[in-house]
Structures are given as structure tokens and as C-alpha cells.
Design a protein around this motif. Structure first.
Motif, PDB file in Angstrom:
ATOM      1  N   UNK A 186       0.830  -1.208   0.000  1.00 31.85           N
ATOM      2  CA  UNK A 186       0.000   0.000   0.000  1.00 31.85           C
ATOM      3  C   UNK A 186       0.866   1.260   0.000  1.00 31.85           C
ATOM      4  N   UNK A 187       2.024   1.181   0.633  1.00 31.74           N
ATOM      5  CA  UNK A 187       2.909   2.339   0.716  1.00 31.74           C
ATOM      6  C   UNK A 187       3.406   2.776  -0.663  1.00 31.74           C
ATOM      7  N   UNK A 188       3.472   1.834  -1.600  1.00 37.32           N
ATOM      8  CA  UNK A 188       3.933   2.186  -2.949  1.00 37.32           C
ATOM      9  C   UNK A 188       2.997   3.207  -3.596  1.00 37.32           C
ATOM     10  N   UNK A 189       1.709   3.118  -3.265  1.00 32.31           N
ATOM     11  CA  UNK A 189       0.732   4.052  -3.828  1.00 32.31           C
ATOM     12  C   UNK A 189       0.722   5.390  -3.093  1.00 32.31           C
ATOM     13  N   UNK A 190       1.201   5.397  -1.860  1.00 34.23           N
ATOM     14  CA  UNK A 190       1.135   6.604  -1.043  1.00 34.23           C
ATOM     15  C   UNK A 190       2.418   7.421  -1.068  1.00 34.23           C
ATOM     16  N   UNK A 191       3.501   6.815  -1.502  1.00 27.94           N
ATOM     17  CA  UNK A 191       4.796   7.504  -1.470  1.00 27.94           C
ATOM     18  C   UNK A 191       4.740   8.801  -2.269  1.00 27.94           C
ATOM     19  N   UNK A 192       5.209   9.870  -1.632  1.00 22.91           N
ATOM     20  CA  UNK A 192       5.219  11.173  -2.288  1.00 22.91           C
ATOM     21  C   UNK A 192       4.040  12.044  -1.937  1.00 22.91           C
ATOM     22  N   UNK A 193       2.969  11.442  -1.391  1.00 22.79           N
ATOM     23  CA  UNK A 193       1.844  12.242  -0.918  1.00 22.79           C
ATOM     24  C   UNK A 193       2.251  12.963   0.365  1.00 22.79           C
ATOM     25  N   UNK A 194       1.484  13.957   0.750  1.00 23.86           N
ATOM     26  CA  UNK A 194       1.778  14.687   1.980  1.00 23.86           C
ATOM     27  C   UNK A 194       0.493  14.973   2.737  1.00 23.86           C
ATOM     28  N   UNK A 195       0.622  15.187   4.044  1.00 20.43           N
ATOM     29  CA  UNK A 195      -0.511  15.505   4.890  1.00 20.43           C
ATOM     30  C   UNK A 195      -0.114  16.607   5.866  1.00 20.43           C
ATOM     31  N   UNK A 196      -1.114  17.321   6.350  1.00 18.36           N
ATOM     32  CA  UNK A 196      -0.941  18.256   7.451  1.00 18.36           C
ATOM     33  C   UNK A 196      -1.124  17.466   8.740  1.00 18.36           C
ATOM     34  N   UNK A 197      -0.303  17.723   9.751  1.00 18.18           N
ATOM     35  CA  UNK A 197      -0.411  16.994  11.016  1.00 18.18           C
ATOM     36  C   UNK A 197      -0.556  17.981  12.168  1.00 18.18           C
ATOM     37  N   UNK A 198      -0.869  17.440  13.326  1.00 20.77           N
ATOM     38  CA  UNK A 198      -0.838  18.209  14.566  1.00 20.77           C
ATOM     39  C   UNK A 198      -0.074  17.377  15.575  1.00 20.77           C
ATOM     40  N   UNK A 199       1.150  17.776  15.870  1.00 22.04           N
ATOM     41  CA  UNK A 199       2.081  17.050  16.720  1.00 22.04           C
ATOM     42  C   UNK A 199       2.712  15.902  15.902  1.00 22.04           C
ATOM     43  N   UNK A 200       3.610  15.167  16.548  1.00 22.00           N
ATOM     44  CA  UNK A 200       4.375  14.124  15.845  1.00 22.00           C
ATOM     45  C   UNK A 200       3.824  12.728  16.104  1.00 22.00           C
ATOM     46  N   UNK A 201       2.547  12.631  16.469  1.00 24.35           N
ATOM     47  CA  UNK A 201       1.959  11.350  16.859  1.00 24.35           C
ATOM     48  C   UNK A 201       2.065  10.278  15.783  1.00 24.35           C
ATOM     49  N   UNK A 202       1.919  10.668  14.512  1.00 21.65           N
ATOM     50  CA  UNK A 202       1.890   9.697  13.413  1.00 21.65           C
ATOM     51  C   UNK A 202       3.192   9.672  12.615  1.00 21.65           C
ATOM     52  N   UNK A 203       4.238  10.333  13.117  1.00 22.39           N
ATOM     53  CA  UNK A 203       5.425  10.545  12.298  1.00 22.39           C
ATOM     54  C   UNK A 203       6.140   9.260  11.909  1.00 22.39           C
ATOM     55  N   UNK A 204       6.199   8.281  12.821  1.00 21.00           N
ATOM     56  CA  UNK A 204       6.868   7.019  12.489  1.00 21.00           C
ATOM     57  C   UNK A 204       6.188   6.334  11.315  1.00 21.00           C
ATOM     58  N   UNK A 205       4.878   6.251  11.369  1.00 15.76           N
ATOM     59  CA  UNK A 205       4.147   5.564  10.306  1.00 15.76           C
ATOM     60  C   UNK A 205       4.204   6.344   9.008  1.00 15.76           C
ATOM     61  N   UNK A 206       4.048   7.661   9.066  1.00 11.89           N
ATOM     62  CA  UNK A 206       4.098   8.473   7.848  1.00 11.89           C
ATOM     63  C   UNK A 206       5.457   8.332   7.161  1.00 11.89           C
ATOM     64  N   UNK A 207       6.493   8.388   7.940  1.00 13.21           N
ATOM     65  CA  UNK A 207       7.845   8.257   7.373  1.00 13.21           C
ATOM     66  C   UNK A 207       8.027   6.875   6.752  1.00 13.21           C
ATOM     67  N   UNK A 208       7.515   5.853   7.418  1.00  8.33           N
ATOM     68  CA  UNK A 208       7.630   4.478   6.910  1.00  8.33           C
ATOM     69  C   UNK A 208       6.876   4.323   5.588  1.00  8.33           C
ATOM     70  N   UNK A 209       5.743   5.012   5.484  1.00 10.50           N
ATOM     71  CA  UNK A 209       4.930   4.941   4.271  1.00 10.50           C
ATOM     72  C   UNK A 209       5.472   5.819   3.142  1.00 10.50           C
ATOM     73  N   UNK A 210       6.408   6.712   3.464  1.00 13.17           N
ATOM     74  CA  UNK A 210       6.892   7.646   2.459  1.00 13.17           C
ATOM     75  C   UNK A 210       5.963   8.831   2.270  1.00 13.17           C
ATOM     76  N   UNK A 211       5.082   9.074   3.258  1.00 13.86           N
ATOM     77  CA  UNK A 211       4.162  10.205   3.208  1.00 13.86           C
ATOM     78  C   UNK A 211       4.820  11.390   3.922  1.00 13.86           C
ATOM     79  N   UNK A 212       4.894  12.508   3.257  1.00  7.67           N
ATOM     80  CA  UNK A 212       5.585  13.662   3.804  1.00  7.67           C
ATOM     81  C   UNK A 212       4.659  14.502   4.691  1.00  7.67           C
ATOM     82  N   UNK A 213       5.258  15.274   5.584  1.00  7.53           N
ATOM     83  CA  UNK A 213       4.509  16.224   6.409  1.00  7.53           C
ATOM     84  C   UNK A 213       4.577  17.587   5.738  1.00  7.53           C
ATOM     85  N   UNK A 214       3.425  18.069   5.288  1.00 10.41           N
ATOM     86  CA  UNK A 214       3.379  19.367   4.606  1.00 10.41           C
ATOM     87  C   UNK A 214       3.648  20.493   5.600  1.00 10.41           C
ATOM     88  N   UNK A 215       2.823  20.573   6.644  1.00  9.65           N
ATOM     89  CA  UNK A 215       2.993  21.553   7.712  1.00  9.65           C
ATOM     90  C   UNK A 215       2.453  20.942   9.000  1.00  9.65           C
TER      91      UNK A 215
END
Length: 306
Positions: A186-215
């Protein structure tokens, strides 16, 4: 008659044996209660927090003090996540087995490679943990090491159940590996996408998926989003590329909703930890559901948050 007498005698002998004490576990967060349940399903569990609470800020209530006092082991995150309340809880409980350096106090973060450690931390930086990001329960590659260490520790506390605990860990590890392979696809389809976050709660998973933090909605870690900070975010060039505004169930949704109203970016609300029911009852189910929600946002399909 002799055979029946022998059976009755054996039953009486067995009934006279002292009952094996039930393993009593105090879990600081629901994720570790869920992991203990996988390894020792018969354990008596008390959990200090829920998915609707911020684990940084918990009151050392009398019921929690009593639970720690009678527990055989406390399983917590560590990395200063519970620094605001756990030391007081341990002090008031006065359980000699559950103290720093004792086998009865298990910190998951001690058995993982943490992101973003800091050599120097002061209050001007916000709620920054010197050891690194403590929200390691959403790190697919770190959970097996944590689970193995926890299985070993539970077996040390309860030697009679050690073999059964290790067997459950092996089964859990195999199931986790299969899920991780599915997530990687599933991460192959998500790599390069980005999301807005609040705090670093999901950072491990986002980084693993290749999903960037926009702001980040927070001006500094742990500080509530201010109106001025949110207004400044509107000028961020990365904001327009975001697929979603991803927040946890325990967080105030108003900042995310304000930004959504001004940008049209969809708000996705997911549990920050296991909920104890439905698809997010286990850590594997939680990660699968978060990925599903991000996939949905990235593809433009509207299913709503949890």
C-alpha cells in the motif's frame, strides 16, 4: 472401585493445590495493554489512559495508584512521554518491584530506535523529548523488537508462563510480518503524498509509508495551534499539495476544521492508539485503519474519519 478411587484422590490433590496467581499488569497507554493481551491474554490489565486522552497529561488518580501498588509489572512508553505523571504515580504507589531499574518497570522506547533525539532541550523548544519521538507504537519495524523484549520480561516476571508467552510472541511475529508486507504494498501508492499533522503522533508511520509532512498545526511541539500561526500556514507553499489534515481523536478538531474551511483540504480523524473495539482493537488493526484513511484521502474518496 480402585480406579474410581484413584481418580477421586487425584482430583482432590489437584483441587488442593494453590491456584496460580494471575499476572497483574498496569499499562500506561492502550497500545501496550493491547500488546500484553496478545502475549498474556489471561493477565489482569489496568490501563491508565484511553484513545480519547493525551498521554502527556494524566492525573495520578487514587484508582491508578492502587492499580500500580498491586501490579506485578508496569508497561509504559518511556522517552519522557509520561514524565509529567508517572514518577508521582510510582512514588505514591510505593511498589518496590515497579521502580526505575527494576524488572517490574518496562519502557517500550528502551527497545526501539527513536527518531529525532536532541542533545539539548529547553522549554523554549516546546514539548520536545530529548530521547526522541516517543510515539513508537506506530513504527512497523520497531514493534517486533519491543514485543520480543516485552515477552522476555513477562516471562521473567511469570516464569511458569514463559514458554506459552514465547509461543504467542512467535505467532504474533508471523502475523505482524504478513501485515507489514501488505502495508508495504500500500505504501507504494502513497509515497510522495503529503498531509498536514498536529504534533508528531503519526510521524513514524508516515515516514515508513513515504508520506511527507506538509505543515504542522502546532507552532511548537505540544503548543496549541494559535490563530496567528494558522493564518501564517495559509501562505505555506507545501500546503496546497497536502491530501489531508490528519489529527488524532484526542486532539481539538477546531484548528484542523478552520484550516479545512480556508483551504478545502479534508480533515481525517483517526485514533492515535488502539480503541479496544472494531478494526482498531489491535496495533495491527490500528495501523491498517490509519493507512486506509490516508489512502482514501489521497485518492479523493470521501469516507469520513473515525
Amino acid at each position: 472401585m480402585g480406579f474410581r478411587h484413584a481418580i477421586m484422590t487425584l482430583l482432590l490433590m489437584v483441587s488442593a493445590l494453590p491456584a496460580q496467581a494471575q499476572l497483574r499488569v498496569f499499562a500506561c497507554e492502550p497500545e501496550w495493554a493491547a500488546l500484553v493481551r496478545e502475549l498474556a491474554p489471561d493477565a489482569e490489565l489496568t490501563t491508565a489512559t484511553s484513545y480519547l486522552q493525551d498521554p502527556h497529561y494524566i492525573e495520578a488518580r487514587p484508582s491508578l495508584i492502587a492499580a500500580v501498588r498491586r501490579a506485578d509489572i508496569a508497561v509504559c512508553t518511556g522517552a519522557s512521554l509520561e514524565a509529567g505523571w508517572l514518577p508521582m504515580l510510582l512514588q505514591r504507589a510505593s511498589n518496590p518491584d515497579i521502580q526505575p531499574g527494576r524488572p517490574g518497570l518496562f519502557f517500550a522506547a528502551d527497545h526501539a530506535r527513536l527518531h529525532a533525539p536532541h542533545d539539548h532541550v529547553d522549554r523554549s523548544m516546546g514539548d520536545v523529548h530529548p530521547e526522541g519521538n516517543p510515539h513508537v507504537h506506530l513504527a512497523p519495524d520497531e514493534l517486533p523488537d519491543i514485543a520480543r523484549a516485552l515477552a522476555d520480561r513477562l516471562g521473567e516476571i511469570e516464569p511458569g508462563a514463559s514458554a506459552a508467552i514465547q509461543g504467542r510472541y512467535i505467532r504474533w511475529r508471523g502475523h505482524w510480518s504478513r501485515m507489514r508486507a501488505e502495508w508495504r504494498e500500500k505504501a507504494k501508492e502513497l509515497e510522495g503524498h503529503s498531509v498536514v499533522v498536529q504534533h508528531s503522533s503519526f510521524q513514524y508511520l508516515l515516514r515508513w509509508l513515504g508520506v511527507e509532512t506538509a505543515v504542522d498545526l502546532e507552532p511548537k511541539p505540544g503548543l496549541p495551534p494559535s490563530a496567528s500561526h494558522l493564518s501564517q500556514l495559509l501562505a505555506e507553499p507545501n500546503l496546497g499539495k497536502a491530501s489531508a489534515i490528519l489529527i488524532a481523536s484526542h486532539q481539538d478538531p477546531q484548528p484542523a476544521e478552520w484550516l479545512s474551511e480556508h483551504t478545502g483540504i479534508r480533515v481525517v480523524v483517526v485514533p492515535g492508539t488502539v480503541t479496544g473495539e472494531g478494526p482498531t482493537e489491535t496495533l495491527g488493526g490500528l495501523i491498517s485503519e490509519i493507512i486506509r484513511q490516508i489512502e482514501s484521502a489521497a485518492s479523493g474518496v470521501s469516507h469520513g474519519g473515525l
